[in-house]
Design an enzyme around this catalytic site. Structure first.
Site, PDB file in Angstrom:
ATOM      1  N   CYS A  23      41.187  26.520  44.925  1.00 31.43           N
ATOM      2  CA  CYS A  23      40.333  26.222  43.781  1.00 31.43           C
ATOM      3  C   CYS A  23      39.168  27.189  43.674  1.00 31.43           C
ATOM      4  O   CYS A  23      38.711  27.748  44.672  1.00 31.43           O
ATOM      5  CB  CYS A  23      39.758  24.801  43.884  1.00 31.43           C
ATOM      6  SG  CYS A  23      40.988  23.508  43.857  1.00 31.43           S
ATOM      7  N   GLY A  49      42.742  30.297  41.827  1.00 27.03           N
ATOM      8  CA  GLY A  49      43.572  29.224  41.298  1.00 27.03           C
ATOM      9  C   GLY A  49      44.195  29.618  39.986  1.00 27.03           C
ATOM     10  O   GLY A  49      43.472  29.964  39.049  1.00 27.03           O
ATOM     11  N   ASN A 124      36.241  22.171  45.332  1.00 28.72           N
ATOM     12  CA  ASN A 124      37.012  23.172  46.056  1.00 28.72           C
ATOM     13  C   ASN A 124      37.030  22.772  47.522  1.00 28.72           C
ATOM     14  O   ASN A 124      35.971  22.603  48.128  1.00 28.72           O
ATOM     15  CB  ASN A 124      36.374  24.559  45.901  1.00 28.72           C
ATOM     16  CG  ASN A 124      36.986  25.583  46.839  1.00 28.72           C
ATOM     17  OD1 ASN A 124      38.170  25.527  47.149  1.00 28.72           O
ATOM     18  ND2 ASN A 124      36.179  26.522  47.301  1.00 28.72           N
ATOM     19  N   GLY A 125      38.214  22.637  48.112  1.00 30.49           N
ATOM     20  CA  GLY A 125      38.312  22.291  49.523  1.00 30.49           C
ATOM     21  C   GLY A 125      39.225  21.109  49.760  1.00 30.49           C
ATOM     22  O   GLY A 125      39.944  20.666  48.862  1.00 30.49           O
ATOM     23  N   TYR A 269      41.190  38.008  53.096  1.00 27.69           N
ATOM     24  CA  TYR A 269      42.099  37.996  51.944  1.00 27.69           C
ATOM     25  C   TYR A 269      41.584  37.273  50.709  1.00 27.69           C
ATOM     26  O   TYR A 269      41.706  37.775  49.600  1.00 27.69           O
ATOM     27  CB  TYR A 269      43.437  37.378  52.377  1.00 27.69           C
ATOM     28  CG  TYR A 269      44.412  37.177  51.246  1.00 27.69           C
ATOM     29  CD1 TYR A 269      45.010  38.262  50.616  1.00 27.69           C
ATOM     30  CD2 TYR A 269      44.748  35.897  50.789  1.00 27.69           C
ATOM     31  CE1 TYR A 269      45.908  38.086  49.568  1.00 27.69           C
ATOM     32  CE2 TYR A 269      45.649  35.712  49.751  1.00 27.69           C
ATOM     33  CZ  TYR A 269      46.227  36.810  49.146  1.00 27.69           C
ATOM     34  OH  TYR A 269      47.107  36.633  48.113  1.00 27.69           O
TER      35      TYR A 269
END
Length: 492
Positions: A23, A49, A124-125, A269
């Site tokens: 996300c 996302g 997010n998470g 990344y």
């Protein structure tokens, strides 16, 4: 966020053998065309996302929401859609999902009407006790509309006995466990939250306004500030809540102080190369990781070739350190989507060529060092090695700018189950043979830390969350010890 029915998602056919951030979040307080600003910010965060996106705005009287499947540009390029999102305040969310359908009920921001007014939240998470909380909430009569762990925030806020929005949110946050960043919007302000160990990123920016009054931005990465003309102010601290309204920015720290464990894979990344994470430019960090890789595992070769695009900065650092020429020996086709249909085994086996092709003029007759960021299942690495050999390379050596990925992530990263991770089942020599490389080497965990400015990894108190490499999970995995809810239907 994760599906509360299972801790790790299985990969879909056609997936490109990478770990993925799930996300990206963005929020703005006080800006002309807040929805357009948010759409631009989400566009910059598209890499976090790609399955769905949503925006919620507040115009001073009402909330307005648009959610859609697909990319940001596909959802917010229509003038009618944007006209339906009025207001100077907004939050937005990009979703990445890989299990079952991506359906609108699982797209954020989530919105609810409470006694104190409307409330929208983007997350997010992953929450690692979401299934347990959900069971208790269902027992108490709460009705869930999605399969996301994020929805527990809405219900915990709803049943809280505190009076203010902030106190209810704090009450909810103190009941959840996990790695998360939140942006939330109420009629009283914009709220940003980062988990107590700061695993997931969140930053604050200042947005100049024509009337001279500051607007404010919250975002997952600094690259989202550049596109909207905002200036970076600072990282939200681990365990910090920022409340933004017309009076400015207020900081609240309701959690006991703990050790920060920022996700190390952001540097390897996930983050966009032009972002700055925790004070470190990601592009420069990746080049330094590549240089460390060359120092640790140099080999005689004629050319350094990155596996595009994620291997490019590390390959540049490797080449500079080794003195071996850097060349674009693999060309990426940028016009192939992640969901390309692969109807037969024959076409599926050729799938890597949809995205990459060997540059024979660079590779033929050469001893090649391929540099990539990671090996997950190894399927793509094997095909890349085969392609480079087919283009005439006499030797192919693979160098990876992260340690072996031996464990699944439960903190917001889409990871195959551990049994499907190549490094969890094989040593480095076996992996080299399986992908067909003449040699294979990974940067060491201490080398990775050194490249990021930390002398070495402290086994007792690591500077980063590196569980995918070490199995050292800094946040308890409650839902793994407590069996999740039975999955009755396929969900997204």
């Amino acid at each position: 966020m994760m599906d509360v029915y299972g801790a790790v998602r299985a990969e879909e056919p056609g997936d490109d053998d990478k770990m993925h951030e799930e996300c990206g979040v963005f929020g703005v307080w006080y800006a002309q065309d807040a929805a357009a600003i948010t759409a631009l910010g989400l566009h910059a965060l598209q890499h976090r996302g790609q399955e769905a996106t949503g925006i919620a705005t507040y115009d001073g009287e009402r909330f307005h929401i648009h959610k859609g499947l697909g990319l940001v540009g596909d959802n917010y390029s229509d003038a009618k859609t944007m006209a339906g999102l009025p207001g100077a305040h907004a939050i937005g969310h990009n979703r990445y999902a890989t299990t079952g359908e991506t359906v609108l009920r699982n797209v954020q921001p989530l919105y609810a009407d409470f006694a104190f007014g409307g409330f929208a939240v983007g997350h997010n998470g992953n929450l690692t006790n979401a299934a347990a909380i959900r069971r208790e909430l269902v027992r108490r009569g709460c009705l869930f509309q999605s399969s996301m762990d994020s929805e527990v925030f809405i219900h915990l806020i709803a049943i809280s006995l505190y009076s203010t929005v902030l106190d209810r949110l704090i009450d909810a946050l103190k009941q959840v466990v996990g790695a998360y960043s939140l942006v939330a919007l109420s009629q009283d302000g914009l709220i940003g939250v980062r988990d107590p160990q700061g695993v997931r990123p969140l930053i604050l920016g200042r947005l100049p306004h024509p009337d001279g009054k500051d607007g404010w931005v919250l975002a997952s990465e600094t690259c989202a500030l550049e596109i909207v003309g905002a200036e970076f102010v600072r990282d939200i601290e681990p365990g910090e809540i920022v409340v933004i309204n017309d009076q400015g920015v207020r900081s609240v720290k309701p959690f006991h102080r703990t050790t920060s464990r920022f996700c190390i894979f952001e540097y390897v990344y996930f983050a966009r190369p032009d972002s700055v994470m925790e004070g470190k430019p990601v592009y420069m960090a990746r080049k330094e990781i590549g240089a460390m890789l060359a120092r640790e595992s140099g080999v005689d070769a004629d050319v350094i070739v990155p596996v595009p695009d994620s291997g490019v900065p590390s390959a540049m650092g490797y080449a500079a350190e080794s003195g071996i020429p850097y060349e674009l020996g693999i060309i990426r086709n940028h016009y192939v989507g992640r969901t390309f249909i692969e109807p037969t085994d024959q076409i599926r086996n050729l799938g890597v060529r949809l995205k990459h092709s060997g540059n024979r003029a660079v590779l033929q007759g050469k001893r090649v060092i391929l540099v990539d960021d990671s090996i997950v299942r190894g399927t793509t690495s094997r095909k890349i090695v085969e392609m480079v050999r087919a283009a005439g390379a006499t030797e192919v050596h693979m160098r990876i700018s992260s340690p072996p990925t031996t464990h699944s992530c439960f903190y917001g990263i889409d990871t195959p189950e551990r049994g499907k991770l190549l490094a969890a089942r094989h040593d480095v020599q076996e992996m080299a043979e399986l992908i067909g490389a003449d040699s294979l080497a990974f940067v060491s965990i201490d080398g990775l830390y050194q490249a990021l400015g930390v002398a070495q990894r402290n086994a007792v108190n690591p500077h980063f969350c590196d569980a995918c490499f070490t199995g050292d999970y800094p946040i308890p995995l409650h839902d793994l010890a407590d069996p999740p809810l039975t999955l009755l239907t396929k969900v997204g």
